[in-house]
Design a protein around this motif. Structure first.
Motif, short mmCIF file in Angstrom:
data_model
loop_
_atom_site.label_atom_id
_atom_site.label_comp_id
_atom_site.label_asym_id
_atom_site.label_seq_id
_atom_site.Cartn_x
_atom_site.Cartn_y
_atom_site.Cartn_z
N PHE A 159 0.85 -1.18 0.00
CA PHE A 159 0.00 0.00 0.00
C PHE A 159 0.89 1.23 0.00
CE2 PHE A 159 -2.82 -3.12 1.72
CZ PHE A 159 -4.11 -2.69 1.44
N MET A 160 0.53 2.23 -0.80
CA MET A 160 1.32 3.45 -0.77
C MET A 160 0.49 4.66 -1.15
SD MET A 160 3.65 2.49 -4.01
CE MET A 160 2.89 0.97 -4.52
N ASP A 161 0.85 5.77 -0.54
CA ASP A 161 0.29 7.06 -0.90
C ASP A 161 1.01 7.52 -2.16
OD1 ASP A 161 -1.15 9.50 -0.58
OD2 ASP A 161 0.56 10.40 0.44
N ILE A 162 0.50 8.54 -2.80
CA ILE A 162 1.14 9.03 -4.03
C ILE A 162 2.05 10.21 -3.73
CG2 ILE A 162 0.72 10.15 -6.26
CD1 ILE A 162 -1.83 8.45 -6.47
N LEU A 222 -5.04 7.45 -11.97
CA LEU A 222 -4.87 6.54 -13.10
C LEU A 222 -3.53 6.66 -13.82
CD1 LEU A 222 -8.42 6.40 -14.71
CD2 LEU A 222 -7.23 4.62 -13.41
N ARG A 223 -3.01 7.86 -13.94
CA ARG A 223 -1.72 8.04 -14.62
C ARG A 223 -0.63 7.22 -13.95
NH1 ARG A 223 2.87 11.95 -14.18
NH2 ARG A 223 1.89 12.74 -12.30
N PHE A 224 -0.61 7.24 -12.63
CA PHE A 224 0.41 6.51 -11.88
C PHE A 224 0.17 5.00 -11.99
CE2 PHE A 224 -0.19 10.65 -9.82
CZ PHE A 224 1.06 11.18 -10.07
N ALA A 225 -1.09 4.59 -11.93
CA ALA A 225 -1.42 3.17 -12.06
C ALA A 225 -0.99 2.64 -13.43
CB ALA A 225 -2.91 2.96 -11.85
N ARG A 226 -1.19 3.44 -14.46
CA ARG A 226 -0.79 3.03 -15.81
C ARG A 226 0.73 2.91 -15.92
NH1 ARG A 226 -5.11 6.92 -17.83
NH2 ARG A 226 -6.88 5.54 -18.18
N GLU A 227 1.43 3.87 -15.34
CA GLU A 227 2.90 3.83 -15.38
C GLU A 227 3.44 2.57 -14.72
OE1 GLU A 227 5.22 7.32 -14.29
OE2 GLU A 227 3.45 8.57 -14.66
N LEU A 228 2.73 2.11 -13.70
CA LEU A 228 3.17 0.91 -12.97
C LEU A 228 2.55 -0.38 -13.51
CD1 LEU A 228 2.96 2.41 -9.37
CD2 LEU A 228 5.04 1.95 -10.70
N GLU A 229 1.73 -0.25 -14.55
CA GLU A 229 1.07 -1.41 -15.19
C GLU A 229 0.23 -2.20 -14.19
OE1 GLU A 229 4.10 -3.64 -17.25
OE2 GLU A 229 4.76 -1.87 -18.37
N MET A 230 -0.40 -1.51 -13.26
CA MET A 230 -1.16 -2.16 -12.20
C MET A 230 -2.37 -2.93 -12.72
SD MET A 230 -0.89 0.81 -9.28
CE MET A 230 -2.12 0.08 -8.22
N GLU A 231 -2.93 -2.53 -13.83
CA GLU A 231 -4.09 -3.22 -14.41
C GLU A 231 -3.77 -4.68 -14.73
OE1 GLU A 231 -6.47 -2.87 -18.57
OE2 GLU A 231 -6.18 -0.99 -17.48
N LYS A 232 -2.55 -4.93 -15.19
CA LYS A 232 -2.13 -6.29 -15.54
C LYS A 232 -2.01 -7.22 -14.34
CE LYS A 232 1.62 -6.45 -18.08
NZ LYS A 232 2.85 -6.14 -18.81
#
Length: 108
Positions: free
Chosen positions: A7-10, A51-61
């Motif tokens: 878990f992390m804050d942004i 969402l920008r950060f989630a995409r950079e980290l490929e979290m969806e995958k």
């Protein structure tokens, strides 16, 4: 004991002084996800604001989650759906606004 969740804050935690994620941080977090660790971003930001950060980290995958609005919403990135949403009722919002009127024009 193996790590299962991170878990992390942004702001000021995940991001650097330039408000971005360093290449090294991205590399390490992607590596953890490939090993089965699930990432969770928790922020006062909106879901869209994360969402920008989630995409950079490929979290969806990798089944990542976003906790938004200071905990009022949990969003599943993999399945594109809200898992939890607890917004304030109209009555609660009005009560908060009425209470805040007591502080208009006052300074500590």
């Amino acid at each position: 004991m193996a790590i299962k969740l991170i878990f992390m804050d942004i702001d000021g935690t995940l991001t650097n002084s330039g408000k971005g994620i360093s290449a090294k941080t991205k590399e390490v977090l992607k590596m953890y996800q490939k090993e089965g660790v699930r990432l969770v971003l928790a922020s006062g930001r909106t879901t869209m604001g994360q969402l920008r950060f989630a995409r950079e980290l490929e979290m969806e995958k990798y089944g990542g989650l976003l906790i938004s609005f200071n905990g009022a919403q949990v969003y599943d990135l993999e399945h594109h759906r809200v898992l939890y949403n607890q917004a304030m009722s109209e009555e609660e919002a009005i009560a908060v606004l009425e209470h805040m009127k007591n502080f208009v024009g006052t300074r500590p």
